[in-house]
Design a protein around this motif. Structure first.
Motif, PDB file in Angstrom:
ATOM      1  N   ALA A  87      -7.195   3.975  -1.837  1.00  0.00           N
ATOM      2  CA  ALA A  87      -6.217   5.060  -1.741  1.00  0.00           C
ATOM      3  C   ALA A  87      -6.843   6.298  -1.096  1.00  0.00           C
ATOM      4  CB  ALA A  87      -5.656   5.394  -3.123  1.00  0.00           C
ATOM      5  N   LEU A  88      -8.126   6.508  -1.355  1.00  0.00           N
ATOM      6  CA  LEU A  88      -8.803   7.650  -0.728  1.00  0.00           C
ATOM      7  C   LEU A  88      -8.929   7.458   0.777  1.00  0.00           C
ATOM      8  CD1 LEU A  88     -11.761   8.873  -2.988  1.00  0.00           C
ATOM      9  CD2 LEU A  88      -9.795  10.194  -2.216  1.00  0.00           C
ATOM     10  N   TYR A  89      -9.229   6.230   1.198  1.00  0.00           N
ATOM     11  CA  TYR A  89      -9.301   5.939   2.643  1.00  0.00           C
ATOM     12  C   TYR A  89      -8.008   6.407   3.317  1.00  0.00           C
ATOM     13  CZ  TYR A  89     -13.433   2.769   2.857  1.00  0.00           C
ATOM     14  OH  TYR A  89     -14.690   2.230   2.857  1.00  0.00           O
ATOM     15  N   LEU A  90      -6.894   6.055   2.681  1.00  0.00           N
ATOM     16  CA  LEU A  90      -5.603   6.425   3.273  1.00  0.00           C
ATOM     17  C   LEU A  90      -5.364   7.921   3.139  1.00  0.00           C
ATOM     18  CD1 LEU A  90      -3.574   3.438   1.836  1.00  0.00           C
ATOM     19  CD2 LEU A  90      -4.322   3.715   4.199  1.00  0.00           C
ATOM     20  N   ALA A  91      -5.747   8.470   1.999  1.00  0.00           N
ATOM     21  CA  ALA A  91      -5.484   9.888   1.744  1.00  0.00           C
ATOM     22  C   ALA A  91      -6.254  10.800   2.700  1.00  0.00           C
ATOM     23  CB  ALA A  91      -5.812  10.239   0.298  1.00  0.00           C
ATOM     24  N   VAL A  92      -7.435  10.378   3.141  1.00  0.00           N
ATOM     25  CA  VAL A  92      -8.186  11.232   4.077  1.00  0.00           C
ATOM     26  C   VAL A  92      -7.636  11.117   5.489  1.00  0.00           C
ATOM     27  CG1 VAL A  92     -10.343  11.164   2.744  1.00  0.00           C
ATOM     28  CG2 VAL A  92     -10.014   9.527   4.626  1.00  0.00           C
ATOM     29  N   LYS A  98      -3.165  10.296  -5.431  1.00  0.00           N
ATOM     30  CA  LYS A  98      -2.378  10.028  -6.645  1.00  0.00           C
ATOM     31  C   LYS A  98      -1.041   9.387  -6.296  1.00  0.00           C
ATOM     32  CE  LYS A  98      -3.505  12.986 -10.546  1.00  0.00           C
ATOM     33  NZ  LYS A  98      -3.793  14.402 -10.244  1.00  0.00           N
ATOM     34  N   GLU A  99      -0.383   9.927  -5.274  1.00  0.00           N
ATOM     35  CA  GLU A  99       0.907   9.366  -4.838  1.00  0.00           C
ATOM     36  C   GLU A  99       0.744   7.918  -4.412  1.00  0.00           C
ATOM     37  OE1 GLU A  99       2.585  13.537  -2.827  1.00  0.00           O
ATOM     38  OE2 GLU A  99       2.042  11.836  -1.553  1.00  0.00           O
ATOM     39  N   LEU A 100      -0.313   7.658  -3.655  1.00  0.00           N
ATOM     40  CA  LEU A 100      -0.536   6.297  -3.160  1.00  0.00           C
ATOM     41  C   LEU A 100      -0.790   5.324  -4.307  1.00  0.00           C
ATOM     42  CD1 LEU A 100      -2.667   7.308  -0.124  1.00  0.00           C
ATOM     43  CD2 LEU A 100      -0.755   5.704   0.029  1.00  0.00           C
ATOM     44  N   LEU A 101      -1.548   5.775  -5.301  1.00  0.00           N
ATOM     45  CA  LEU A 101      -1.862   4.895  -6.431  1.00  0.00           C
ATOM     46  C   LEU A 101      -0.609   4.577  -7.243  1.00  0.00           C
ATOM     47  CD1 LEU A 101      -5.312   6.313  -7.593  1.00  0.00           C
ATOM     48  CD2 LEU A 101      -4.856   4.033  -6.672  1.00  0.00           C
ATOM     49  N   ALA A 102       0.355   5.487  -7.194  1.00  0.00           N
ATOM     50  CA  ALA A 102       1.581   5.268  -7.960  1.00  0.00           C
ATOM     51  C   ALA A 102       2.614   4.457  -7.182  1.00  0.00           C
ATOM     52  CB  ALA A 102       2.169   6.621  -8.352  1.00  0.00           C
ATOM     53  N   SER A 103       2.357   4.218  -5.907  1.00  0.00           N
ATOM     54  CA  SER A 103       3.349   3.515  -5.079  1.00  0.00           C
ATOM     55  C   SER A 103       2.992   2.041  -4.913  1.00  0.00           C
ATOM     56  CB  SER A 103       3.417   4.159  -3.699  1.00  0.00           C
ATOM     57  OG  SER A 103       2.302   3.734  -2.928  1.00  0.00           O
ATOM     58  N   ASP A 104       3.894   1.269  -4.305  1.00  0.00           N
ATOM     59  CA  ASP A 104       3.603  -0.135  -4.016  1.00  0.00           C
ATOM     60  C   ASP A 104       2.933  -0.297  -2.664  1.00  0.00           C
ATOM     61  OD1 ASP A 104       5.004  -0.747  -6.325  1.00  0.00           O
ATOM     62  OD2 ASP A 104       6.913  -0.945  -5.237  1.00  0.00           O
ATOM     63  N   GLU A 105       2.969   0.794  -1.911  1.00  0.00           N
ATOM     64  CA  GLU A 105       2.480   0.781  -0.536  1.00  0.00           C
ATOM     65  C   GLU A 105       1.044   0.273  -0.439  1.00  0.00           C
ATOM     66  OE1 GLU A 105       2.927   4.812   0.807  1.00  0.00           O
ATOM     67  OE2 GLU A 105       2.207   4.310   2.814  1.00  0.00           O
ATOM     68  N   LEU A 106       0.219   0.738  -1.366  1.00  0.00           N
ATOM     69  CA  LEU A 106      -1.210   0.456  -1.278  1.00  0.00           C
ATOM     70  C   LEU A 106      -1.499  -1.042  -1.267  1.00  0.00           C
ATOM     71  CD1 LEU A 106      -4.032   1.745  -1.249  1.00  0.00           C
ATOM     72  CD2 LEU A 106      -3.996   1.678  -3.734  1.00  0.00           C
ATOM     73  N   ASN A 107      -0.877  -1.780  -2.198  1.00  0.00           N
ATOM     74  CA  ASN A 107      -1.141  -3.218  -2.268  1.00  0.00           C
ATOM     75  C   ASN A 107      -0.689  -3.944  -1.010  1.00  0.00           C
ATOM     76  OD1 ASN A 107      -2.534  -3.630  -4.671  1.00  0.00           O
ATOM     77  ND2 ASN A 107      -0.665  -3.302  -5.856  1.00  0.00           N
ATOM     78  N   LEU A 108       0.412  -3.508  -0.449  1.00  0.00           N
ATOM     79  CA  LEU A 108       0.900  -4.133   0.781  1.00  0.00           C
ATOM     80  C   LEU A 108      -0.079  -3.910   1.927  1.00  0.00           C
ATOM     81  CD1 LEU A 108       4.693  -3.171   0.573  1.00  0.00           C
ATOM     82  CD2 LEU A 108       3.638  -5.400   0.119  1.00  0.00           C
ATOM     83  N   ILE A 109      -0.571  -2.686   2.010  1.00  0.00           N
ATOM     84  CA  ILE A 109      -1.528  -2.356   3.074  1.00  0.00           C
ATOM     85  C   ILE A 109      -2.807  -3.185   2.917  1.00  0.00           C
ATOM     86  CG2 ILE A 109      -3.052  -0.521   3.935  1.00  0.00           C
ATOM     87  CD1 ILE A 109      -0.708   1.450   3.273  1.00  0.00           C
TER      88      ILE A 109
END
Ligand code: ADP
Ligand code: NA
Length: 330
Positions: free
Chosen positions: A63-68, A294-305
């Motif tokens: 999630a941090l990779y995406l967040a940065v 935090k938003e990414l960890l709460a979403s389903d997006e991360l697992n799909l990515i």
């Protein structure tokens, strides 16, 4: 197009050293290169980890990779252990690496000196072959890392040259010889408490590093208590003023300003004012990243990515692995 591979271990929460030495480069490079960015969880288990915490840190790092600012459209983002070719290729690499070479690695020497050879896992010695496997599987020609990985990259180059000579032909080398890419500034962010030692997420003294998930008031406090010197002058002099020089390097990396410009800006200021501004500058960079994570960890997006990333990675990695297997006669 040139190909890039790099990874970070989920062995703790990344520090601002990981951010400056590695992640900032990752983001800049995704525009112009074919990039593979990995969360190297198999590296993390070379020392014992709590399984739940490891899983949490692995997803947290993704999630941090995406967040940065890493963009799954521009870079392949995946978890190492989801691509089994890494462990398999690492075995072939080990079979073509000598114990002598691995014992010469300073990271191994440091850790085995600290804990004794009987107290560390065999993988602490054979971990560079896994890193070599990571890099070669994607035919990477550039590897953006901090200064501490220089020696492992040298080893990778030696390995590839040897492997190609043994199993390939001059016209058709099997593997690509990669080059290291070290940032001009911030390649080695130092501990805030012992500025002659590298900042690391595995430091036992949490005051020595700023974690990317530290709260704003914690960040400001850690910067305020960073070790400096008694001269009171803000100058860049790594030898004689390692503390202030390290803070200047961090400041430059998080602010778009250069070190000389900062030195000029704070020519008349004291350490207190400088540190207060630096704390604010770090918070200004990390706070939005933390919110997005935090938003990414709460979403389903991360697992799909991550699923998509692993699939893309597998396709490339399996091809190279097949070539390696053929090469050695498996
Ligand atoms: P750590 O040493 O914090 O456990 P890793 O081994 O996971 O970090 O390294 C991930 C990346 O971050 C590597 O490219 C490494 O060179 C870089 N890196 C680690 N610590 C620092 C630091 N203090 N300054 C600059 N880059 C660093
Ligand atoms: Na890209």
């Amino acid at each position: 197009m040139d190909t890039i591979f790099s990874g970070i271990q989920p062995s703790g929460i990344p520090t601002i050293g990981n951010y400056i030495g590695a992640m900032q480069q990752f983001v800049a490079l995704q525009e112009d290169y074919n990039c593979y960015y990995c969360i190297v969880d198999e590296h993390a288990i070379t020392v014992p980890q709590d399984r739940l915490k490891l899983r949490e840190q692995t997803l947290g790092l993704a999630a941090l990779y995406l967040a940065v600012g890493l963009d799954p459209q521009k870079a392949t983002i995946f978890i190492q252990s989801e691509v089994s070719a890494h462990a398999e290729a690492a075995w072939i690499v080990q079979c073509n690496t000598t114990i002598g070479e691995l014992e010469r690695m300073t990271q191994f020497k440091d850790k085995s000196l600290k804990n004794g050879r009987t107290g560390v896992s065999a993988a602490l010695l054979t971990y560079p072959p896994l890193m070599i496997a990571d890099i070669i599987l994607y035919n990477a020609n550039l590897v953006p890392v901090g200064d501490d990985q220089k020696q492992h990259l040298e080893l990778t180059r030696d390995f590839v040259e040897r492997f190609n000579k043994r199993y390939g032909t001059e016209k058709q080398p099997i593997l690509i010889v990669p080059e290291v890419k070290i940032p001009e500034q911030g390649a080695r962010i130092m501990s805030l408490q012992e500025p002659t030692k590298k900042m690391s997420k595995s430091d036992v003294n949490a005051k020595g590093y700023i974690s990317m998930l530290d709260e704003p008031n914690v960040i400001r406090k850690k910067i305020r208590s960073a070790v400096t010197d008694s001269s009171g002058k803000i100058e860049y002099d790594v030898e004689n003023k390692p503390g202030i020089s390290n803070l200047l390097t961090i400041y430059a990396a998080v602010s778009q300003k250069t070190i000389p410009a900062l030195v000029e800006q704070y020519a008349e200021a004291g350490y207190g004012e400088f540190k207060a501004d630096l704390g604010d500058a770090i918070v200004a960079v990390l706070e939005p990243i933390q919110i997005r994570q935090k938003e990414l960890l709460a979403s389903d997006e991360l697992n799909l990515i991550l699923d998509d990333g692993a699939e893309r990675a597998r396709r490339v990695a399996n091809k190279t692995l097949q070539k390696m297997r053929n090469g050695v006669g498996l």
